[in-house]
Design a protein around this motif. Structure first.
Motif, PDB file in Angstrom:
ATOM      1  N   ALA A 289      -1.935   3.232  -5.148  1.00  0.00           N
ATOM      2  CA  ALA A 289      -3.232   3.904  -5.038  1.00  0.00           C
ATOM      3  C   ALA A 289      -4.289   2.916  -4.570  1.00  0.00           C
ATOM      4  O   ALA A 289      -4.306   1.764  -4.988  1.00  0.00           O
ATOM      5  CB  ALA A 289      -3.639   4.518  -6.386  1.00  0.00           C
ATOM      6  N   SER A 293      -8.489   6.929  -3.596  1.00  0.00           N
ATOM      7  CA  SER A 293      -7.968   7.884  -4.574  1.00  0.00           C
ATOM      8  C   SER A 293      -8.780   7.841  -5.857  1.00  0.00           C
ATOM      9  O   SER A 293      -9.044   8.881  -6.479  1.00  0.00           O
ATOM     10  CB  SER A 293      -6.494   7.592  -4.873  1.00  0.00           C
ATOM     11  N   GLY A 327      -6.872  13.177  -5.124  1.00  0.00           N
ATOM     12  CA  GLY A 327      -6.748  11.778  -5.528  1.00  0.00           C
ATOM     13  C   GLY A 327      -5.344  11.448  -5.995  1.00  0.00           C
ATOM     14  O   GLY A 327      -4.804  10.375  -5.694  1.00  0.00           O
ATOM     15  N   LEU A 330      -3.044  11.113  -2.969  1.00  0.00           N
ATOM     16  CA  LEU A 330      -3.255   9.836  -2.280  1.00  0.00           C
ATOM     17  C   LEU A 330      -2.676   8.675  -3.071  1.00  0.00           C
ATOM     18  O   LEU A 330      -2.246   7.672  -2.499  1.00  0.00           O
ATOM     19  CB  LEU A 330      -4.756   9.603  -2.053  1.00  0.00           C
TER      20      LEU A 330
END
Length: 447
Positions: A289, A293, A327, A330
């Motif tokens: 991440a 995100s 988020g 991602l």
């Protein structure tokens, strides 16, 4: 003049001395390089193979290279894990110039066997096992043919990488291969004991401990160093586990759902936010991440908070949930896997929320979490006084009733609603029912 001559002689002597010292210094360094003891780095490969382990392995290899390690020993005890993480670890092993040895302390199953086959040598303890490397999906069933074909080719390549007979690697992943002499007839996956692995060339030696391992490698005088999993890496490995991810998402979503039905911001909200923050922290630390995100998650959280504290039409809540899900996608290492995890979390959240509201909403500590109180006449709440004295009174419509309008009763003007349909202006009406501010009238027919 004499002083100048002395200076020139001194400078000349200094240059000669420097010229003599350079090869001596180089010789000293060369001799030190030849007599320097080898450096062995031990890296634990334990528990499930997942992306958190991959991140730890990348850090460990970088540290070993930086410290000038001559050998890396993977101390393995794993039941296997994610194929993609194992593939990335295998690439990491293949790209390093340092000799890598797998020391199987207990078991190298599934993805662990694949990782071991990619190393330069394999050494096993007397009771260790290696094999059983079939690919299964999240439900525990055999993966589709396309995935199986890919995995078999990877197992073959890993075996051939260090001149090992590929049929045993294939038998670890394909139960159609018949090897009864090794306890793996058709229908069973091959799992090698240490002696069997030694027999078929899948292990170079058997060693009971590190001392015997170093003796086999001829590194009795080696300097030994051990990589340790940091606390942050332990958390990252835990939260990136395929089983833990849907649990965290379920706790997070359930906490936010309960918070929407409880006054203020309390335990459910803290529970939900903590679970989601743990999810994002683990994935950020593992390297999956980025800040984008986390920013989406924060924006989504703020929108959900607006929905909780500011009554509206639900638009902020929907946008917040969409931002949080974006988020998560991602932050994931696999979009398809994350969608499955989110679907599982939604199902779990729906079922648990229904059970909580239906069976525990009025009981125990849930009464303090879920707001179930309501106002009613029985509890003494009166929004408007019911004027029962108006029942039976006759008034005249001041405006047409369609079906609501105004009626004059003596000197008092009241808003009423007709019992049926339209009543024209100037008609006589009678009050037939009252409830709070609601006054129902009926037209009085003239004889």
């Amino acid at each position: 003049m004499a002083t100048r001559r002395r200076r020139l002689m001194f400078s000349f002597a200094f240059l000669i001395l420097a010229a003599l010292l350079i090869p001596i210094q180089s010789l000293v360094h060369s001799e030190r390089a030849h007599t320097e003891e080898p450096l062995v780095y031990y890296i634990p490969v334990e528990q499930t193979v997942e992306r958190g382990l991959e991140a730890f392995m990348a850090r460990s290899f970088a540290t070993a290279v930086e410290e000038g390690a001559t050998h890396i020993v993977l101390e393995m005890d794993t039941p296997g894990g994610a194929v993609d993480a194992a593939g990335n670890i295998a690439t990491l092993i293949q790209e390093t110039e340092i000799k890598v040895i797998t020391f199987v302390k207990s078991k190298a199953i599934s993805a662990g066997a694949y990782i071991a086959l990619n190393t330069d040598e394999i050494v096993m303890t007397p009771g260790a096992t290696m094999g059983s490397a079939a690919v299964i999906d999240g439900a525990g069933n055999a993966a589709e043919d396309k995935t199986q074909s890919y995995w078999l080719s990877e197992m073959r390549s890993a075996a051939e990488l260090n001149n090992r007979d590929p049929q045993y690697a294939l038998a670890m992943a394909d139960n159609r291969i018949d090897l009864p002499e090794l306890g793996a007839p058709e229908g069973d996956l091959l799992t090698l004991t240490s002696q069997q692995a030694l027999q078929v060339g899948y292990a170079e030696a058997v060693a009971s401990n590190r001392a015997e391992l170093l003796e086999y490698l001829g590194l009795e005088n080696a300097v030994e160093r051990e990589m340790e999993v940091s606390f942050s890496e332990q958390i990252a490995r835990f939260v990136t586990h395929p089983v833990v991810i849907p649990i965290l998402l379920s706790i997070g979503s359930l906490g936010l759902v309960l918070e929407l039905y409880s006054p203020g911001f309390g335990i459910p909200g803290l529970m939900g936010i903590s679970a989601l923050l743990l999810f994002f922290f683990g994935h950020m630390f593992a390297g999956f991440a980025g800040w984008e995100s986390m920013i989406l998650f924060i924006v989504g959280f703020l929108l959900i908070m607006i929905e909780i504290f500011v009554p509206g039409f639900g638009i902020f809540g929907l946008l917040g949930i969409a931002a949080v899900i974006a988020g998560m996608l991602l932050a994931s290492f696999s979009t398809a896997s994350m969608l499955i995890y989110i679907a599982i979390a939604l199902v779990i959240t729906t079922v648990v929320a229904i059970l909580i509201f239906r069976y525990f909403g009025q009981r125990g500590p849930m009464r303090k979490i879920i707001h179930t109180d309501s106002t009613s006449t029985e509890k003494g709440y009166i929004s408007n006084a019911t004027r029962k004295e108006l029942i039976g009174q006759i008034g005249e419509t001041l405006t047409p009733l369609r079906p609501s309008g105004s009626v004059v009763f003596g000197n008092e003007r009241l808003d009423v609603v007709s019992e049926g349909g339209y009543i024209g202006q100037g008609k006589n009406v009678e009050v037939v029912y009252t409830a709070g501010s609601r006054i129902v009238v009926r037209e009085v027919k003239e004889n």
